[in-house]
Design a protein around this motif. Structure first.
Motif, PDB file in Angstrom:
ATOM      1  N   GLY A 184      13.334  79.413 -25.858  1.00  0.00           N
ATOM      2  CA  GLY A 184      13.975  79.104 -24.316  1.00  0.00           C
ATOM      3  C   GLY A 184      13.710  80.036 -23.253  1.00  0.00           C
ATOM      4  N   GLY A 185      12.732  80.703 -23.367  1.00  0.00           N
ATOM      5  CA  GLY A 185      12.517  82.075 -22.322  1.00  0.00           C
ATOM      6  C   GLY A 185      13.174  83.121 -22.544  1.00  0.00           C
ATOM      7  N   VAL A 186      13.825  83.295 -23.528  1.00  0.00           N
ATOM      8  CA  VAL A 186      14.790  84.469 -23.871  1.00  0.00           C
ATOM      9  C   VAL A 186      14.079  85.311 -25.117  1.00  0.00           C
ATOM     10  CG1 VAL A 186      16.912  85.595 -24.793  1.00  0.00           C
ATOM     11  CG2 VAL A 186      16.700  83.459 -22.919  1.00  0.00           C
ATOM     12  N   VAL A 187      13.741  86.544 -25.281  1.00  0.00           N
ATOM     13  CA  VAL A 187      13.336  87.338 -26.168  1.00  0.00           C
ATOM     14  C   VAL A 187      14.403  88.011 -26.869  1.00  0.00           C
ATOM     15  CG1 VAL A 187      11.521  88.948 -26.930  1.00  0.00           C
ATOM     16  CG2 VAL A 187      10.953  87.530 -24.919  1.00  0.00           C
ATOM     17  N   ALA A 188      14.725  88.088 -28.193  1.00  0.00           N
ATOM     18  CA  ALA A 188      15.966  88.592 -28.500  1.00  0.00           C
ATOM     19  C   ALA A 188      15.652  89.208 -29.944  1.00  0.00           C
ATOM     20  CB  ALA A 188      16.989  87.476 -28.517  1.00  0.00           C
ATOM     21  N   HIS A 189      16.597  90.135 -30.336  1.00  0.00           N
ATOM     22  CA  HIS A 189      16.422  90.884 -31.522  1.00  0.00           C
ATOM     23  C   HIS A 189      17.869  90.482 -32.440  1.00  0.00           C
ATOM     24  CE1 HIS A 189      16.751  94.128 -34.605  1.00  0.00           C
ATOM     25  NE2 HIS A 189      15.442  93.747 -34.880  1.00  0.00           N
ATOM     26  N   ALA A 190      18.061  90.441 -33.349  1.00  0.00           N
ATOM     27  CA  ALA A 190      19.392  90.262 -34.263  1.00  0.00           C
ATOM     28  C   ALA A 190      20.466  91.260 -34.128  1.00  0.00           C
ATOM     29  CB  ALA A 190      18.961  90.066 -35.736  1.00  0.00           C
ATOM     30  N   SER A 191      20.101  92.374 -33.683  1.00  0.00           N
ATOM     31  CA  SER A 191      20.821  93.530 -33.596  1.00  0.00           C
ATOM     32  C   SER A 191      21.524  93.708 -32.254  1.00  0.00           C
ATOM     33  CB  SER A 191      20.355  94.999 -33.621  1.00  0.00           C
ATOM     34  OG  SER A 191      19.052  95.065 -32.832  1.00  0.00           O
ATOM     35  N   GLY A 192      21.131  92.697 -31.343  1.00  0.00           N
ATOM     36  CA  GLY A 192      21.874  92.531 -29.962  1.00  0.00           C
ATOM     37  C   GLY A 192      20.976  92.242 -28.770  1.00  0.00           C
ATOM     38  N   PRO A 193      19.962  93.521 -28.694  1.00  0.00           N
ATOM     39  CA  PRO A 193      19.307  93.432 -27.377  1.00  0.00           C
ATOM     40  C   PRO A 193      18.627  92.183 -26.954  1.00  0.00           C
ATOM     41  CG  PRO A 193      18.388  94.591 -28.900  1.00  0.00           C
ATOM     42  CD  PRO A 193      19.513  94.407 -29.693  1.00  0.00           C
ATOM     43  N   GLN A 194      18.379  91.555 -25.797  1.00  0.00           N
ATOM     44  CA  GLN A 194      17.614  90.379 -25.281  1.00  0.00           C
ATOM     45  C   GLN A 194      17.261  90.595 -23.993  1.00  0.00           C
ATOM     46  OE1 GLN A 194      20.353  86.980 -25.984  1.00  0.00           O
ATOM     47  NE2 GLN A 194      21.132  87.222 -23.900  1.00  0.00           N
ATOM     48  N   ALA A 195      16.219  90.009 -23.738  1.00  0.00           N
ATOM     49  CA  ALA A 195      15.569  89.928 -22.335  1.00  0.00           C
ATOM     50  C   ALA A 195      14.915  88.667 -21.982  1.00  0.00           C
ATOM     51  CB  ALA A 195      14.586  91.092 -22.215  1.00  0.00           C
ATOM     52  N   ARG A 196      15.073  88.347 -20.754  1.00  0.00           N
ATOM     53  CA  ARG A 196      14.113  87.155 -20.474  1.00  0.00           C
ATOM     54  C   ARG A 196      12.630  87.631 -19.888  1.00  0.00           C
ATOM     55  NH1 ARG A 196      17.811  83.853 -16.221  1.00  0.00           N
ATOM     56  NH2 ARG A 196      16.355  82.478 -16.716  1.00  0.00           N
ATOM     57  N   PHE A 197      11.987  86.592 -19.812  1.00  0.00           N
ATOM     58  CA  PHE A 197      10.396  87.060 -19.640  1.00  0.00           C
ATOM     59  C   PHE A 197      10.258  87.820 -18.351  1.00  0.00           C
ATOM     60  CE2 PHE A 197       8.812  82.649 -21.661  1.00  0.00           C
ATOM     61  CZ  PHE A 197       8.980  83.091 -22.839  1.00  0.00           C
ATOM     62  N   GLY A 198      10.769  87.601 -17.183  1.00  0.00           N
ATOM     63  CA  GLY A 198      10.599  88.165 -16.318  1.00  0.00           C
ATOM     64  C   GLY A 198      10.779  89.878 -16.124  1.00  0.00           C
ATOM     65  N   ASP A 199      11.882  90.092 -17.259  1.00  0.00           N
ATOM     66  CA  ASP A 199      12.183  91.429 -17.627  1.00  0.00           C
ATOM     67  C   ASP A 199      11.239  92.353 -18.318  1.00  0.00           C
ATOM     68  OD1 ASP A 199      14.703  90.803 -16.328  1.00  0.00           O
ATOM     69  OD2 ASP A 199      15.358  90.190 -18.342  1.00  0.00           O
ATOM     70  N   LEU A 200      10.218  91.420 -19.018  1.00  0.00           N
ATOM     71  CA  LEU A 200       9.292  92.138 -20.015  1.00  0.00           C
ATOM     72  C   LEU A 200       8.004  91.996 -19.485  1.00  0.00           C
ATOM     73  CD1 LEU A 200      10.693  90.889 -23.353  1.00  0.00           C
ATOM     74  CD2 LEU A 200      10.876  93.312 -22.445  1.00  0.00           C
ATOM     75  N   ALA A 201       7.543  91.116 -18.616  1.00  0.00           N
ATOM     76  CA  ALA A 201       6.245  90.613 -18.126  1.00  0.00           C
ATOM     77  C   ALA A 201       5.360  91.906 -17.609  1.00  0.00           C
ATOM     78  CB  ALA A 201       6.090  89.731 -16.989  1.00  0.00           C
ATOM     79  N   ALA A 202       5.930  92.845 -16.873  1.00  0.00           N
ATOM     80  CA  ALA A 202       4.936  94.041 -16.476  1.00  0.00           C
ATOM     81  C   ALA A 202       4.654  94.793 -17.666  1.00  0.00           C
ATOM     82  CB  ALA A 202       5.937  94.643 -15.313  1.00  0.00           C
ATOM     83  N   ALA A 203       5.736  95.158 -18.502  1.00  0.00           N
ATOM     84  CA  ALA A 203       5.305  96.048 -19.736  1.00  0.00           C
ATOM     85  C   ALA A 203       4.340  95.116 -20.648  1.00  0.00           C
ATOM     86  CB  ALA A 203       6.576  96.284 -20.507  1.00  0.00           C
ATOM     87  N   ALA A 204       4.512  93.844 -20.717  1.00  0.00           N
ATOM     88  CA  ALA A 204       3.832  93.119 -21.590  1.00  0.00           C
ATOM     89  C   ALA A 204       2.152  93.371 -21.327  1.00  0.00           C
ATOM     90  CB  ALA A 204       4.251  91.619 -21.708  1.00  0.00           C
ATOM     91  N   ALA A 205       1.931  93.283 -19.720  1.00  0.00           N
ATOM     92  CA  ALA A 205       0.719  93.297 -19.405  1.00  0.00           C
ATOM     93  C   ALA A 205      -0.170  94.378 -20.059  1.00  0.00           C
ATOM     94  CB  ALA A 205       0.394  93.242 -18.048  1.00  0.00           C
ATOM     95  N   GLY A 206       0.611  95.543 -20.285  1.00  0.00           N
ATOM     96  CA  GLY A 206      -0.130  96.709 -20.916  1.00  0.00           C
ATOM     97  C   GLY A 206      -0.156  96.871 -22.608  1.00  0.00           C
ATOM     98  N   GLN A 207       0.205  95.564 -23.133  1.00  0.00           N
ATOM     99  CA  GLN A 207       0.187  95.464 -24.475  1.00  0.00           C
ATOM    100  C   GLN A 207      -0.991  94.971 -25.100  1.00  0.00           C
ATOM    101  OE1 GLN A 207       2.887  96.795 -26.461  1.00  0.00           O
ATOM    102  NE2 GLN A 207       3.968  97.405 -24.512  1.00  0.00           N
ATOM    103  N   LYS A 208      -1.479  95.383 -26.461  1.00  0.00           N
ATOM    104  CA  LYS A 208      -2.383  94.649 -27.124  1.00  0.00           C
ATOM    105  C   LYS A 208      -2.121  93.609 -27.949  1.00  0.00           C
ATOM    106  CE  LYS A 208      -6.280  95.925 -29.905  1.00  0.00           C
ATOM    107  NZ  LYS A 208      -7.325  97.095 -30.612  1.00  0.00           N
ATOM    108  N   ALA A 209      -2.494  92.305 -27.708  1.00  0.00           N
ATOM    109  CA  ALA A 209      -2.337  91.273 -28.531  1.00  0.00           C
ATOM    110  C   ALA A 209      -3.186  91.229 -29.644  1.00  0.00           C
ATOM    111  CB  ALA A 209      -2.251  89.934 -27.640  1.00  0.00           C
TER     112      ALA A 209
END
Length: 756
Positions: A184-209
Motif C-alpha cells: 500500500g505504498g509503505v516500505v517497512a521493516h519488522a523492527s519498526g522503521p517505515q517510509a513511504r515511496f516519496g521518502d525513498l525515491a531519490a535514494a532509490a534512483a541511485g540503487q542497483k536493481a
C-alpha cells in the motif's frame, strides 16, 4: 523513421532471419527509455514507466491512447500491483515517444498464421517480428493489444521500482533487503522503521536493481484482477479531462475546412474574397490531398463561428479525381461478379475440400454481403497545431503519435526532433485515429498562421464523408454433409478490398507486400474442426479509401461464417449450439465459452413473449478474435412495423487473465451497442465518389431506449491477458441474424439486417 517502419510491415521477419547473430538474441529491454522521461521538479524517475513525487504520488507513464476502452486503468493497475502502490496515489500521464513503448503484439498477431498452427516457422516469424518492432516499430494503440503487449513490461517496471525502493530502505536502515516488506505504498521493516515511496525515491534512483525483477504469482495479486474504478472517471465527470478538441494554447485561432465533396479530389481553383471579407477571418489556405485526405480550403479565423461563416463563402473549382465514377452499388456488383470466378489467396487449407464436397451426401450453399461503414466516433476529427521558429507543436487525439510526428515532419520539411506531440484523450477512435491525414492537414494550416496555434475542426458531415471506411465484402460458402449429417467439408471464398496496402501507401508512401490477413481474419483463423476446408480471399482494388474499423475483418467475416454455420446446422437437422460443440472437441477453451453463454441464456428453454405478446427467439454466435473467445446469445423480437428489437444479450468471454472485470464488462456492453448499431442500420452509400450520409440521423447509433440488457460472464483464467476492446463486436450481428431466422424463417444474408 517512416521508411524503417515500412521495412518491418512489408516483411521484416524474413529480412531479420538473415541477421543470424541478432536474430537469436532476446528482444532488447523495454524498461529504460533512450532519454529520461520528463518529471516535475523534485520528482524522481525510476524507469521509463513511472515517476514518484515527494508527496508519494506514483505517476504511471502511458504508451497507449485512452479512447474509452479503459487501457489507462488496466495498465496502471498492473504496474501498481507489482510496485505494491497505494491505488489512491496512482496517477497517469502520457509517455514521450521512444522505442521502448513500441507495440510488439499487434504486428506479431497480424502475421497470417492460423491459431492452431504450431512449429518453427510461426515461432521464428513471431520472435523476429517482435524484435524488429522493438527497434523500428510504432507506438500503436490498436488491435486490442494494449494490455496484452504491456502486461510483462508494466509488471517488470513495477517490480524493478519496488526493488530499488527496498534497496534504498535497506541501506538507510542497515537491515537485509529480504526482511523488508512493501504494501500500500509503505516500505517497512519488522523492527519498526517505515517510509513511504516519496521518502525513498531519490535514494532509490541511485540503487542497483536485480537484472531480472521478481514478479508476483497471480494468486498474490491485490489490485490486478479487481473491479477497480476507472482512473480517468473523475476528470470526465468534473470536466477536467482534456480531449483533443479541448486543447486551448494561448493565442489560439480556429480553422474550418471546405473539402472536395468527391473523396480524394483536390482544388483546381478557388475564389475566397467573400470569406476574407467576413469579420474575424484571418486568411485562407489551400490544402493538398496528402496522406489519403481530400484536398480543400481552410479558413482561419478568431473563433469557430467566424471560421465556419467564412468557409461558407468560399467558392471552389474541384478536380474530382479517380473516385468520381465510383459508387457503392457498382462496387458490390463488381464484387459479386468477381466471386463467380474467384480463387483467391488460400489463408487456410485442410485436406481436400473440393473432393469432399464432390462426395458429400448434401451440399449447402449461400452468399453473404457486407457494406462500407464509417467510424463515426463521437468526437469529430480535429487537431491543434502551432508552427513557429522551425518547430511544430501538436495537441491532438491519436492512436499513432510517432507516425503523426513522422508524417508532419515530412509535410513541413523539418526534422522529426522538431515536432512535439501532446497526446490527449480520444472521444472515440475505433481505428479512425490510426490515420495521420488530419494531423498533417492541421500542421499545414498552422504553417500559414504566422506562428499562432490553430485548431482545425471538421464538421460531423465532413468526418463521415471523408473517412477511411470498413471495406465492403462478399463471400460464398459451400458445406458438405455426409449421410449421417456430419460436416465433412467447408469451402469459403471472400472478395473485397485490402486495407494494409492502402495504409502503407498513404502513411509511408510505399507499397505493402504479401497477403493482408485483415481481409480474411474471422474466416480462416477460427477453431472449428473442419475435416476438409479451403478458406481464401481475393483482393479487388477500387479508388476508394478503406481503413481499420473496430474488429476489422472479423466485423463482417464473423457474420458470414456464424450465420452460414447456423444454416448448415439447420440443413443437418441439429441444434445450433450442439452442432458447434461437435466441431470443438479438441478446443476445450472455446467449448467452455460456448456452453457458458448457452447455459446462462437458458438455451433450449421456452422463451416468454414480449409484454405486448410478441414471440421472441434466441440466436447464438461464437467467435475468436484478438486472442479472446466470445460467445453471445441474443434474444430478439419483431414489431408490427418489422422493426427488430434485441431485448437481451448474454455474453461469455475468455480473455485470459481478467485484469479488471469491470472494464471487461464495460467493453462487452459497448461492443454490443457499437456492433448492434452497425448490424441494424450501418451502411455507407456512395454515388459518384460522394458519401450520401452526413450525421447520426442517417448513420444511427443505438439509443438508450432500444439498448438490450447485456450480461457478461467472464471465464476464470490465469493465462496471458488477451484483447478486450474489439472481440465483443463480431458475434452480435450473427447472433441477432440467427435469432431472426429462428423467429421468422427469413435468413438475412446481407448487412444491415432488414426484414422483407
Amino acid at each position: 523513421m517512416a521508411r524503417r517502419r515500412t521495412f518491418l510491415l512489408a516483411g521484416a521477419a524474413a529480412a531479420g532471419a538473415l541477421v543470424i547473430g541478432w536474430g537469436v538474441t532476446p528482444p532488447r529491454q523495454r524498461l529504460h527509455a533512450s532519454a529520461q522521461p520528463p518529471a516535475a521538479e523534485g520528482a524522481t524517475t525510476l524507469n521509463g514507466w513511472l515517476v514518484i513525487t515527494p508527496d508519494h504520488q506514483v505517476t504511471v507513464l502511458m504508451a497507449r491512447a485512452e479512447m474509452g476502452q479503459g487501457t489507462h486503468t488496466g495498465l496502471a493497475a498492473i504496474l501498481a500491483e507489482e510496485l505494491d502502490a497505494d491505488w489512491s496515489q496512482v496517477r497517469v500521464a502520457m509517455a514521450p515517444i521512444d522505442d521502448i513503448y513500441n507495440n510488439l503484439a499487434t504486428v506479431v498477431d497480424g502475421l497470417p498464421f492460423h491459431p492452431n498452427q504450431e512449429g518453427t516457422l510461426k515461432s521464428l516469424a513471431g520472435w523476429l517480428t517482435a524484435k524488429t518492432m522493438r527497434e523500428i516499430g510504432a507506438m500503436v494503440t490498436g488491435g486490442s493489444s494494449s494490455i496484452k503487449d504491456l502486461w510483462l513490461p508494466m509488471r517488470e517496471a513495477g517490480a524493478h521500482a519496488r526493488a530499488l525502493l527496498v534497496a534504498a530502505a535497506a541501506e538507510r536502515w542497515k537491515v537485509p533487503a529480504a526482511d523488508i516488506t512493501v504494501r500500500g505504498g509503505v516500505v517497512a521493516h519488522a523492527s519498526g522503521p517505515q517510509a513511504r515511496f516519496g521518502d525513498l525515491a531519490a535514494a532509490a534512483a541511485g540503487q542497483k536493481a536485480p537484472r531480472t525483477p521478481v514478479l508476483k504469482q497471480p494468486q498474490d495479486f491485490r489490485l490486478a484482477g479487481q473491479p477497480l474504478r476507472r482512473i480517468e472517471a473523475a476528470g470526465k465527470l468534473d470536466g477536467s479531462a482534456r480531449f483533443g478538441i479541448d486543447a486551448l494554447p494561448e493565442g489560439l485561432l480556429y480553422a474550418s475546412v471546405v473539402l472536395c465533396p468527391t473523396r480524394g479530389g483536390q482544388v483546381s481553383g478557388v475564389r475566397a474574397d467573400g470569406a476574407r471579407a467576413v469579420a474575424g477571418v484571418r486568411r485562407t489556405v489551400v490544402l493538398p490531398p496528402r496522406n489519403g485526405a481530400s484536398g480543400g480550403v481552410a479558413v482561419i479565423a478568431d473563433t469557430p463561428f467566424h471560421a465556419q461563416k467564412g468557409a461558407a463563402q468560399v467558392q471552389v473549382d474541384w478536380q474530382h479525381g479517380p473516385a468520381a465514377e465510383f459508387s457503392s452499388d457498382g462496387a458490390l456488383r463488381q464484387l459479386r461478379q468477381r466471386l463467380e470466378t474467384a480463387e483467391g489467396f488460400a489463408f487456410h487449407r485442410q485436406g481436400d475440400a473440393d473432393k469432399a464436397l464432390g462426395s458429400a451426401a448434401k451440399v449447402v450453399k449461400a452468399d453473404y454481403e457486407a457494406p462500407y461503414l464509417a467510424h463515426a466516433a463521437l468526437e469529430p476529427i480535429n487537431a491543434t497545431a502551432q508552427v513557429a521558429d522551425g518547430r511544430c507543436t501538436l495537441w491532438l487525439s491519436t492512436q499513432v503519435p510517432d507516425l503523426v510526428r513522422s508524417a508532419v515532419a515530412k509535410a513541413l520539411a523539418i526534422d522529426e526532433s522538431a515536432v512535439e506531440v501532446h497526446q490527449l484523450l480520444l472521444g472515440g477512435g475505433f481505428g479512425r485515429r490510426l490515420e495521420v491525414d488530419y494531423a498533417v492537414q492541421a500542421a499545414l494550416v498552422a504553417q500559414a498562421a504566422d506562428g499562432a496555434p490553430v485548431q482545425t475542426i471538421w464538421s460531423r458531415a465532413q468526418d463521415i464523408q471523408h473517412d477511411f471506411y470498413r471495406p465492403a465484402c462478399v463471400a460464398r460458402f459451400q458445406a458438405g454433409l455426409d449421410d449421417q449429417q456430419r460436416l465433412v467439408a467447408w469451402h469459403n471464398i471472400s472478395v473485397g478490398q485490402a486495407i494494409v496496402p492502402q495504409v502503407m501507401d498513404r502513411v509511408f508512401g510505399l507499397p505493402g507486400g504479401g497477403p493482408d490477413k485483415t481481409a480474411s481474419e474471422g474466416a480462416f483463423d477460427q477453431p472449428y474442426e473442419w475435416p476438409h476446408a479451403y478458406i481464401a480471399h481475393e483482393t479487388v482494388e477500387f479508388p476508394w479509401p478503406v481503413g481499420f474499423w473496430r474488429s476489422v475483418g472479423h466485423s463482417h467475416q464473423a457474420f458470414f461464417k456464424e450465420c452460414f454455420l447456423d444454416e448448415v446446422a439447420l440443413a443437418a437437422g441439429q441444434d445450433p449450439v450442439a452442432f458447434r460443440a461437435a466441431l470443438l472437441k479438441q478446443h476445450p477453451r472455446h467449448l467452455a465459452v460456448l456452453k457458458l453463454a448457452a447455459d446462462k441464456a437458458g438455451w433450449g428453454q421456452p422463451l416468454a413473449p414480449t409484454a405486448d405478446g410478441r414471440p421472441r427467439a434466441r440466436g447464438v454466435a461464437l467467435h475468436q478474435s484478438f486472442g479472446s473467445v466470445v460467445a453471445q446469445v441474443a434474444e430478439v423480437s419483431v414489431g408490427a412495423d418489422k422493426a427488430i428489437r434485441v431485448h437481451r444479450v448474454v455474453c461469455a468471454v475468455d480473455c485470459g487473465y481478467p485484469v479488471n472485470p469491470n472494464l471487461i464488462a464495460q467493453q462487452m456492453e459497448g461492443a454490443v451497442v457499437f456492433g448492434l448499431s452497425a448490424a441494424l442500420w450501418g451502411e455507407v452509400r456512395i454515388e459518384r465518389g460522394q458519401v450520401q450520409q452526413s450525421n447520426y440521423h442517417d448513420v444511427p447509433l443505438l439509443r438508450m431506449a432500444d439498448c438490450p440488457v447485456v450480461e457478461t460472464h467472464i471465464v476464470p483464467s490465469t493465462g496471458h491477458p488477451e484483447g478486450v476492446g474489439e472481440p465483443g463486436v463480431p458475434p452480435i450481428a450473427p447472433a441477432v441474424a440467427n435469432a431472426l431466422a429462428a423467429l421468422t424463417g427469413q435468413r438475412l444474408r446481407r448487412l444491415p439486417l432488414q426484414l422483407a
